[in-house]
Design a protein around this motif. Structure first.
Motif, PDB file in Angstrom:
ATOM      1  N   THR A 210      15.237  15.841 -18.471  1.00 23.76           N
ATOM      2  CA  THR A 210      14.363  16.338 -17.486  1.00 23.76           C
ATOM      3  C   THR A 210      13.976  15.426 -16.556  1.00 23.76           C
ATOM      4  O   THR A 210      14.407  14.328 -16.593  1.00 23.76           O
ATOM      5  N   LYS A 211      13.204  16.185 -15.571  1.00 30.21           N
ATOM      6  CA  LYS A 211      12.723  14.962 -14.270  1.00 30.21           C
ATOM      7  C   LYS A 211      13.894  14.249 -13.532  1.00 30.21           C
ATOM      8  O   LYS A 211      13.931  13.142 -13.459  1.00 30.21           O
ATOM      9  N   ALA A 212      14.934  15.070 -13.288  1.00 29.78           N
ATOM     10  CA  ALA A 212      15.998  14.662 -12.650  1.00 29.78           C
ATOM     11  C   ALA A 212      16.593  13.464 -13.607  1.00 29.78           C
ATOM     12  O   ALA A 212      17.045  12.266 -12.797  1.00 29.78           O
ATOM     13  N   ASN A 213      16.845  13.689 -14.673  1.00 29.76           N
ATOM     14  CA  ASN A 213      17.295  12.615 -15.670  1.00 29.76           C
ATOM     15  C   ASN A 213      16.492  11.271 -15.713  1.00 29.76           C
ATOM     16  O   ASN A 213      17.087  10.245 -15.774  1.00 29.76           O
ATOM     17  N   GLY A 214      15.457  11.672 -15.567  1.00 30.65           N
ATOM     18  CA  GLY A 214      14.332  10.539 -15.494  1.00 30.65           C
ATOM     19  C   GLY A 214      13.963   9.640 -14.162  1.00 30.65           C
ATOM     20  O   GLY A 214      13.253   9.043 -14.126  1.00 30.65           O
ATOM     21  N   LEU A 215      14.782   9.938 -13.052  1.00 32.70           N
ATOM     22  CA  LEU A 215      14.594   9.302 -11.773  1.00 32.70           C
ATOM     23  C   LEU A 215      13.304   9.916 -11.435  1.00 32.70           C
ATOM     24  O   LEU A 215      12.551   9.231 -10.671  1.00 32.70           O
ATOM     25  N   GLY A 216      12.660  10.884 -11.742  1.00 31.47           N
ATOM     26  CA  GLY A 216      11.506  11.465 -11.218  1.00 31.47           C
ATOM     27  C   GLY A 216      10.135  11.268 -12.068  1.00 31.47           C
ATOM     28  O   GLY A 216       9.156  11.374 -11.593  1.00 31.47           O
ATOM     29  N   GLY A 217      10.467  10.433 -13.003  1.00 30.87           N
ATOM     30  CA  GLY A 217       9.303  10.012 -13.682  1.00 30.87           C
ATOM     31  C   GLY A 217       9.639   9.454 -15.353  1.00 30.87           C
ATOM     32  O   GLY A 217      10.447   9.762 -15.779  1.00 30.87           O
ATOM     33  N   LEU A 218       8.465   8.716 -15.628  1.00 29.20           N
ATOM     34  CA  LEU A 218       8.614   8.072 -17.122  1.00 29.20           C
ATOM     35  C   LEU A 218       8.439   9.310 -18.070  1.00 29.20           C
ATOM     36  O   LEU A 218       8.803   9.133 -19.300  1.00 29.20           O
ATOM     37  N   ASP A 219       7.830  10.667 -17.923  1.00 31.86           N
ATOM     38  CA  ASP A 219       7.515  11.271 -18.563  1.00 31.86           C
ATOM     39  C   ASP A 219       8.944  12.385 -18.947  1.00 31.86           C
ATOM     40  O   ASP A 219       8.676  13.593 -18.634  1.00 31.86           O
ATOM     41  N   THR A 220      10.077  11.752 -18.947  1.00 30.71           N
ATOM     42  CA  THR A 220      11.163  12.820 -18.849  1.00 30.71           C
ATOM     43  C   THR A 220      11.716  12.931 -20.535  1.00 30.71           C
ATOM     44  O   THR A 220      10.956  12.230 -21.283  1.00 30.71           O
ATOM     45  N   GLU A 221      12.281  14.097 -20.760  1.00 33.16           N
ATOM     46  CA  GLU A 221      12.746  14.268 -22.099  1.00 33.16           C
ATOM     47  C   GLU A 221      14.275  14.579 -22.191  1.00 33.16           C
ATOM     48  O   GLU A 221      14.742  15.126 -21.053  1.00 33.16           O
ATOM     49  N   TYR A 222      14.945  14.162 -23.368  1.00 34.63           N
ATOM     50  CA  TYR A 222      16.509  14.291 -23.379  1.00 34.63           C
ATOM     51  C   TYR A 222      16.480  15.970 -23.140  1.00 34.63           C
ATOM     52  O   TYR A 222      15.670  16.535 -24.049  1.00 34.63           O
ATOM     53  N   LYS A 223      17.569  16.284 -22.722  1.00 33.03           N
ATOM     54  CA  LYS A 223      18.056  17.677 -22.831  1.00 33.03           C
ATOM     55  C   LYS A 223      19.645  18.002 -23.073  1.00 33.03           C
ATOM     56  O   LYS A 223      20.107  19.043 -22.737  1.00 33.03           O
ATOM     57  N   PHE A 224      20.153  16.825 -23.658  1.00 30.81           N
ATOM     58  CA  PHE A 224      21.679  16.976 -23.866  1.00 30.81           C
ATOM     59  C   PHE A 224      22.022  18.024 -25.036  1.00 30.81           C
ATOM     60  O   PHE A 224      23.299  17.887 -25.629  1.00 30.81           O
ATOM     61  N   ASN A 225      20.989  18.582 -25.642  1.00 34.59           N
ATOM     62  CA  ASN A 225      21.363  19.480 -26.654  1.00 34.59           C
ATOM     63  C   ASN A 225      21.516  20.942 -26.235  1.00 34.59           C
ATOM     64  O   ASN A 225      21.106  21.921 -26.845  1.00 34.59           O
ATOM     65  N   GLY A 226      21.750  21.184 -24.744  1.00 31.36           N
ATOM     66  CA  GLY A 226      21.803  22.494 -24.522  1.00 31.36           C
ATOM     67  C   GLY A 226      22.995  23.087 -24.608  1.00 31.36           C
ATOM     68  O   GLY A 226      23.948  22.543 -25.378  1.00 31.36           O
ATOM     69  N   PRO A 227      23.152  24.623 -24.473  1.00 35.69           N
ATOM     70  CA  PRO A 227      24.233  25.362 -24.998  1.00 35.69           C
ATOM     71  C   PRO A 227      25.539  24.764 -24.582  1.00 35.69           C
ATOM     72  O   PRO A 227      26.549  24.686 -25.385  1.00 35.69           O
ATOM     73  N   LEU A 228      25.943  24.335 -23.162  1.00 39.44           N
ATOM     74  CA  LEU A 228      27.173  23.791 -22.931  1.00 39.44           C
ATOM     75  C   LEU A 228      27.454  22.571 -23.519  1.00 39.44           C
ATOM     76  O   LEU A 228      28.589  22.643 -23.996  1.00 39.44           O
ATOM     77  N   GLN A 229      26.532  21.722 -23.818  1.00 35.02           N
ATOM     78  CA  GLN A 229      27.248  20.435 -24.629  1.00 35.02           C
ATOM     79  C   GLN A 229      27.491  20.589 -26.160  1.00 35.02           C
ATOM     80  O   GLN A 229      28.424  19.963 -26.340  1.00 35.02           O
TER      81      GLN A 229
END
Lengths: 436, 293
Positions: A210-229
């Motif tokens: 999230t947060k533009a892969n972390g570029l937008g802030g340190l309060d980012t979370e992983y999202k690579f468990n989405g349906p496509l991945q």
């Protein structure tokens, strides 16, 4: 007469020594071994030859990790080099170290050296910039994954060697044909996490975090468990049964599979060109990364790997000016075309790319422009600008562990990726707390 | 005249041990104390912000099920390396001790591998067992056995144990050979005259007389397996597949030097230190009783 000549020679010698002393020394710590190290020396030598105010001294410090650790240790001891080369995984750490580094945009403004961020390829600089486009470090060696394929194997399997697969369904189809023609492996990949999760997400314009892969802030979370991945990783796991896909191990341990002719389809960095050229006893080509045609907007653009140059803080104004001048030199088309032509890394400026096209370099070396096409095909979105994630080296280890659990049949793709996201998020929270 | 081995000066003994003390302080005690200090802090890589967090780093470690599984992996790995290394070293030493012709050549060749750094030993075995071009893999395949340590956990574990133990065999061999040569020949000859066969002689005379050596080697091999083997793991498996070979010292290295998580890595090294100190104490208290000097 003789005495006089000697006197003159001595005076001249003293003068050169004086000049050499007057040149401000710029320490450049880097991790480029072997042939790449020599290219680095050539670049520094040429900079030292075209001007005499500054002298760039490249120092090889070992592997990427060793170089970064050495730079950090030197900073802690108050003896930081002026320029430190850091691999892309260390970017999050360097960006968070606000007091330790001088952002490139600030360095250029402070020293008054001409600098226009618009001259650089956005997909390259995006990785090393703030979300609003301020360059933090100078990209140096930048590569991106491409699909390498064995043309001889294609002929053997009755496939057209000039028509590499474009999409994932085609990769499956081609790989099955290659296996049927006698190969023990259809498709494999190096740098699994970088190519099949990070770049896969960017290429399909879905978030990796999230947060533009972390570029937008340190309060980012992983999202690579989405349906496509999940769909993709599960597909690879299923393809293992008939050797359509074979897992080659962590990092680029699987490279002998391609070079030795075992796997005719192989995804590896564009920088793999050198070792493939040296080792492969067959004709090979490069193509753009495969994508799923049913995904809206795919292919988007890929993200880079490699390294960038960070300016370490705590140096005098003159020294900083020297660093800025060196960066201007580095960005010259002549330097960039030299680097691109000899290494398989991409040029960082649009001007250098245009020049390579003008001299018809890509007609003579087909496929060498694939990485640039992948990186610069579209304006990067917030899913494809780059990654800025704390403790990313450990996160990649976690991804490898869970991916291996999936491929060993211990977990489904959904279970494995969910667990990797959960474990990765613990690291992100830890990093956030430490850098508040 | 009486020969006395007593120092008359009060300061001389201290002066003589001083270099050793200084080295121990500078290279062992000081770094170890730094690790303890670092383990209760969180700090960014550059040391720009430091926070005291008490035992939070340890709490995080023990709350992580993967860390606990890494503990069991380490126990299995270290026991296997120590047992394999010691038993092979003993076997080879007994054999080499009996060789009459060309004994020197055998001994030299057997000691050689100790000169190989762990990282290089790792690379050697990586080549031999490389799933694509390894000699052993080729042989195994022709026997119908599929070798792929990139995905098969037990195979990967087997590989790193062999690589780690191989190098240690030389070290163990050297000490056992010295131990064997210090056993009086008359003792063995007397047993032979009494009718004891070679196996009987080994188990009732030679092996008990080697217990001090075995005990010393047990301690050294355990310490080696716990601390010195990360380079092998790094070269061969990087802790994988999954976390099948992720031993504790490798995790310390990865988290500290690659990941730059100084607090977490320091906490792990403190845990490791406590374990090895504990093991050594146990060995001295309980196993040493069975040692015949």
């Amino acid at each position: 007469m003789r005495k006089w000549t000697i006197g003159l020679a001595a005076a001249a010698g003293a003068l050169t020594a004086l000049q050499a002393q007057a040149a401000t020394e710029i320490q450049w710590w880097h991790a480029q071994a072997g042939a790449l190290g020599e290219r680095v020396n050539t670049i520094a030598d040429n900079f030292n030859r075209v001007q005499d105010e500054y002298k760039v001294v490249p120092v090889f410090k070992g592997s990427y990790t060793e170089t970064m650790t050495a730079g950090i240790a030197a900073f802690r001891a108050g003896k930081a080099p002026h320029i430190l080369q850091v691999f892309e995984v260390g970017t999050g750490t360097m960006m968070a170290a606000k007091g330790a580094v001088v952002p490139v945009h600030k360095l250029m403004a402070d020293t008054g050296v001409p600098f226009d961020p618009k001259n650089y390829l956005p997909a390259v600089t995006g990785y090393y910039s703030t979300p609003d486009g301020k360059m933090l470090s100078m990209p140096f060696a930048s590569s991106t994954p491409v699909l390498w394929y064995n043309k001889d194997a294609f002929k053997k399997a009755g496939l057209d060697p000039n028509k590499p697969p474009k999409t994932w369904p085609e990769v499956g189809e081609y790989a099955k044909k290659l296996v049927a023609s006698g190969y023990n492996c259809g498709f494999s990949t190096a740098w699994f996490t970088w190519t099949q999760l990070e770049n896969f997400s960017a290429w399909h314009n879905v978030p990796f975090a999230t947060k533009a892969n972390g570029l937008g802030g340190l309060d980012t979370e992983y999202k690579f468990n989405g349906p496509l991945q999940v769909k993709h990783i599960q597909q690879l796991a299923d393809w293992q049964k008939d050797k359509t896909f074979v897992y080659g191990g962590r990092d680029n341990l699987g490279n002998p599979k391609f070079i030795g002719g075992e796997c005719p389809l192989y995804i590896e960095s564009s920088a793999g060109y050198g070792s493939f050229k040296a080792g492969a006893k067959f004709e090979f080509g490069a193509s753009t990364l495969p994508y799923y045609p049913d995904v809206q907007g795919a292919p988007q653009n890929t993200i880079i790997g490699g390294n960038s140059l960070w300016v370490m803080g705590g140096h005098s104004k003159t020294e900083n000016k020297g660093v800025a001048e060196f960066f201007r030199f580095l960005s010259l088309p002549l330097v960039q075309t030299y680097w691109h032509a000899y290494t398989g890394y991409v040029p960082i400026t649009t001007a250098a790319y245009e020049e390579m096209k003008a001299v018809k370099f890509y007609n003579d070396y087909p496929g060498r422009d694939i990485p640039i096409i992948e990186l610069g095909g579209k304006q990067p979105t917030e899913n494809s600008m780059g990654l800025r994630l704390g403790y990313f080296a450990q996160a990649r280890d976690i991804m490898y562990e869970e991916i291996e659990n999936i491929f060993a049949g211990k977990k489904t793709a959904q279970q494995g990726l969910d667990e990797a996201v959960k474990r990765g998020n613990v690291l992100l929270r830890k990093f956030e707390n430490e850098n508040k | 005249m009486e020969k006395r081995v007593v120092f008359h000066s009060r300061t001389l003994p201290y002066l003589l041990v001083a270099p050793q003390i200084v080295i121990t302080l500078a290279f062992f005690i000081w770094p170890a104390s730094q690790a303890v200090v670092q383990s209760v802090l969180t700090q960014d890589a550059f040391g720009l912000s430091t926070k005291f967090v008490g035992l939070a780093n340890f709490e995080q470690l023990f709350a992580d099920p993967h860390y606990l599984s890494s503990f069991y992996t380490t126990v299995f790995f270290s026991t296997s390396v120590a047992l394999l290394g010691i038993s092979s070293g003993l076997f080879l030493a007994v054999q080499a001790d009996r060789v009459i012709r060309g004994a020197m050549a055998y001994k030299t060749l057997l000691i050689w591998p100790y000169a190989v750094a762990p990282a290089v030993a790792g690379v050697l075995f990586l080549f031999l067992f490389n799933p694509h071009l390894g000699m052993f893999v080729f042989a195994l395949r022709s026997l119908g056995y599929d070798w792929n340590h990139a995905l098969n956990g037990p195979q990967a574990m087997f590989l790193v144990v062999i690589a780690a133990a191989w190098r240690q065999v030389s070290y163990n061999f050297l000490f056992y050979l010295a131990g064997l040569q210090s056993i009086p020949k008359s003792l063995i000859e007397a047993a032979a005259i009494d009718g004891a066969g070679p196996m009987r002689r080994f188990w009732t005379i030679i092996f008990p007389l080697l217990t001090p050596t075995s005990f010393f080697l047990l301690v050294m091999n355990i310490v080696y397996a716990f601390f010195d083997t990360f380079a092998i793991i790094h070269q061969v498996t990087k802790g994988g597949p999954g976390d099948a070979t992720n031993i504790m010292v490798y995790k310390v290295f990865r988290d500290g030097f690659v990941g730059l998580d100084l607090g977490g890595s320091a906490a792990q090294s403190v845990v490791l230190m406590v374990i090895v100190i504990g093991l050594t104490v146990v060995q001295f208290r309980y196993i040493e009783r069975k040692v015949h000097y």
